[in-house]
Write a protein that holds these residues in place. Structure first.
Motif, mmCIF file in Angstrom:
data_model
loop_
_atom_site.group_PDB
_atom_site.id
_atom_site.type_symbol
_atom_site.label_atom_id
_atom_site.label_comp_id
_atom_site.label_asym_id
_atom_site.label_seq_id
_atom_site.Cartn_x
_atom_site.Cartn_y
_atom_site.Cartn_z
ATOM 1 N N GLU A 1 4.962 15.428 0.034
ATOM 2 C CA GLU A 1 3.665 15.007 -0.311
ATOM 3 C C GLU A 1 3.629 13.983 -1.599
ATOM 4 O O GLU A 1 2.927 12.863 -1.482
ATOM 5 C CB GLU A 1 2.895 16.241 -1.055
ATOM 6 C CG GLU A 1 1.754 15.941 -1.670
ATOM 7 C CD GLU A 1 0.633 17.218 -2.009
ATOM 8 O OE1 GLU A 1 0.097 16.975 -2.889
ATOM 9 O OE2 GLU A 1 1.403 18.329 -1.759
ATOM 10 N N GLU B 1 4.834 10.810 0.029
ATOM 11 C CA GLU B 1 3.940 10.047 0.697
ATOM 12 C C GLU B 1 2.761 9.187 -0.002
ATOM 13 O O GLU B 1 2.507 8.471 -0.093
ATOM 14 C CB GLU B 1 3.229 11.127 1.721
ATOM 15 C CG GLU B 1 2.284 10.368 2.793
ATOM 16 C CD GLU B 1 1.682 11.548 3.587
ATOM 17 O OE1 GLU B 1 0.597 11.415 4.077
ATOM 18 O OE2 GLU B 1 2.742 12.223 4.134
ATOM 19 N N ASP B 2 2.533 10.273 -1.352
ATOM 20 C CA ASP B 2 1.692 9.690 -2.115
ATOM 21 C C ASP B 2 1.852 8.408 -2.791
ATOM 22 O O ASP B 2 1.376 7.329 -3.013
ATOM 23 C CB ASP B 2 1.153 10.682 -3.237
ATOM 24 C CG ASP B 2 0.291 11.883 -2.717
ATOM 25 O OD1 ASP B 2 -0.041 11.705 -1.726
ATOM 26 O OD2 ASP B 2 0.184 12.948 -3.344
ATOM 27 N N GLN B 3 3.417 8.270 -3.220
ATOM 28 C CA GLN B 3 4.051 7.210 -3.795
ATOM 29 C C GLN B 3 4.134 6.136 -2.831
ATOM 30 O O GLN B 3 3.888 4.929 -3.112
ATOM 31 C CB GLN B 3 5.219 7.619 -4.428
ATOM 32 C CG GLN B 3 5.989 6.519 -5.030
ATOM 33 C CD GLN B 3 7.286 7.080 -6.029
ATOM 34 O OE1 GLN B 3 7.660 7.864 -5.962
ATOM 35 N NE2 GLN B 3 7.881 5.833 -6.881
ATOM 36 N N ALA B 4 4.545 6.408 -1.579
ATOM 37 C CA ALA B 4 4.546 5.376 -0.665
ATOM 38 C C ALA B 4 3.164 4.461 -0.640
ATOM 39 O O ALA B 4 2.967 3.456 -0.323
ATOM 40 C CB ALA B 4 5.125 5.880 0.613
ATOM 41 N N ASP B 5 1.971 5.671 -0.534
ATOM 42 C CA ASP B 5 0.594 4.795 -0.266
ATOM 43 C C ASP B 5 0.432 3.927 -1.412
ATOM 44 O O ASP B 5 -0.103 2.964 -1.316
ATOM 45 C CB ASP B 5 -0.457 5.956 -0.145
ATOM 46 C CG ASP B 5 -0.420 6.859 1.135
ATOM 47 O OD1 ASP B 5 0.457 6.119 1.991
ATOM 48 O OD2 ASP B 5 -0.927 7.955 1.230
ATOM 49 N N LEU B 6 0.632 4.576 -2.585
ATOM 50 C CA LEU B 6 0.389 3.762 -3.895
ATOM 51 C C LEU B 6 1.105 2.390 -3.816
ATOM 52 O O LEU B 6 0.874 1.313 -4.082
ATOM 53 C CB LEU B 6 0.564 4.548 -5.191
ATOM 54 C CG LEU B 6 0.652 3.606 -6.419
ATOM 55 C CD1 LEU B 6 -0.846 3.238 -6.628
ATOM 56 C CD2 LEU B 6 1.173 4.377 -7.557
ATOM 57 N N GLU C 1 2.338 0.816 -1.359
ATOM 58 C CA GLU C 1 1.894 -0.151 -0.380
ATOM 59 C C GLU C 1 0.849 -1.058 -0.751
ATOM 60 O O GLU C 1 0.505 -2.263 -0.722
ATOM 61 C CB GLU C 1 1.696 0.504 0.960
ATOM 62 C CG GLU C 1 1.153 -0.409 2.262
ATOM 63 C CD GLU C 1 0.943 0.207 3.555
ATOM 64 O OE1 GLU C 1 0.401 -0.333 4.352
ATOM 65 O OE2 GLU C 1 0.919 1.613 3.567
ATOM 66 N N THR C 2 -0.117 -0.099 -1.370
ATOM 67 C CA THR C 2 -1.293 -0.885 -2.046
ATOM 68 C C THR C 2 -0.722 -1.967 -3.048
ATOM 69 O O THR C 2 -1.449 -3.140 -3.298
ATOM 70 C CB THR C 2 -2.241 0.044 -2.823
ATOM 71 O OG1 THR C 2 -2.685 1.150 -1.672
ATOM 72 C CG2 THR C 2 -3.505 -0.452 -3.406
ATOM 73 N N ASN D 1 0.760 -4.984 -1.527
ATOM 74 C CA ASN D 1 -0.239 -5.698 -0.988
ATOM 75 C C ASN D 1 -0.970 -6.687 -1.993
ATOM 76 O O ASN D 1 -1.417 -7.752 -1.699
ATOM 77 C CB ASN D 1 -1.151 -5.107 -0.126
ATOM 78 C CG ASN D 1 -0.591 -4.430 1.214
ATOM 79 O OD1 ASN D 1 0.417 -4.822 1.732
ATOM 80 N ND2 ASN D 1 -1.067 -3.425 1.834
#
Length: 110
Positions: A76, A79-84, A86-87, A90
């Protein structure tokens, strides 16, 4: 004596151009733009720190320990760190020099 050609209506001669006083520019550069208060100098780092602070000390300090962090919790967080991440990539990747630019910096730098 040769007769000077007179400029056509509306055209200026070289003498006219050199005899005119210089134009005074409105020096707006001396006026400083209003500064934004509390502007974050490094929003990328701030976002990463904020994410790390949101984790419990146990999760943050023992992330890879199966004794302190369950595999589900680790997944979890990952995944949260990966989402952050990616943002952030970008939003800020344009400011990260690639190897070609680093060579230019090395060539022209001090």
């Amino acid at each position: 004596k040769k007769k000077k050609k007179s400029p056509q209506d509306g055209q200026k001669t070289r003498e006219d151009a050199t005899q005119q006083p210089p134009k005074v520019r409105n020096n707006e550069s001396s006026k400083s733009a209003p500064k934004k208060k509390n502007r974050d100098p490094n929003p990328l780092l701030t976002a990463q720190h904020k994410f790390l602070k949101s984790l419990s000390p146990q999760s943050r300090n023992h992330f890879f320990s199966s004794k302190h962090v369950t595999p589900e919790k680790r997944a979890e967080i990952w995944e949260d760190q990966a989402d952050l991440g990616e943002t952030l990539v970008n939003s800020y990747a344009w400011a990260t020099p690639d190897p070609r630019l680093l060579k230019v910096f090395q060539h022209f730098g001090p």
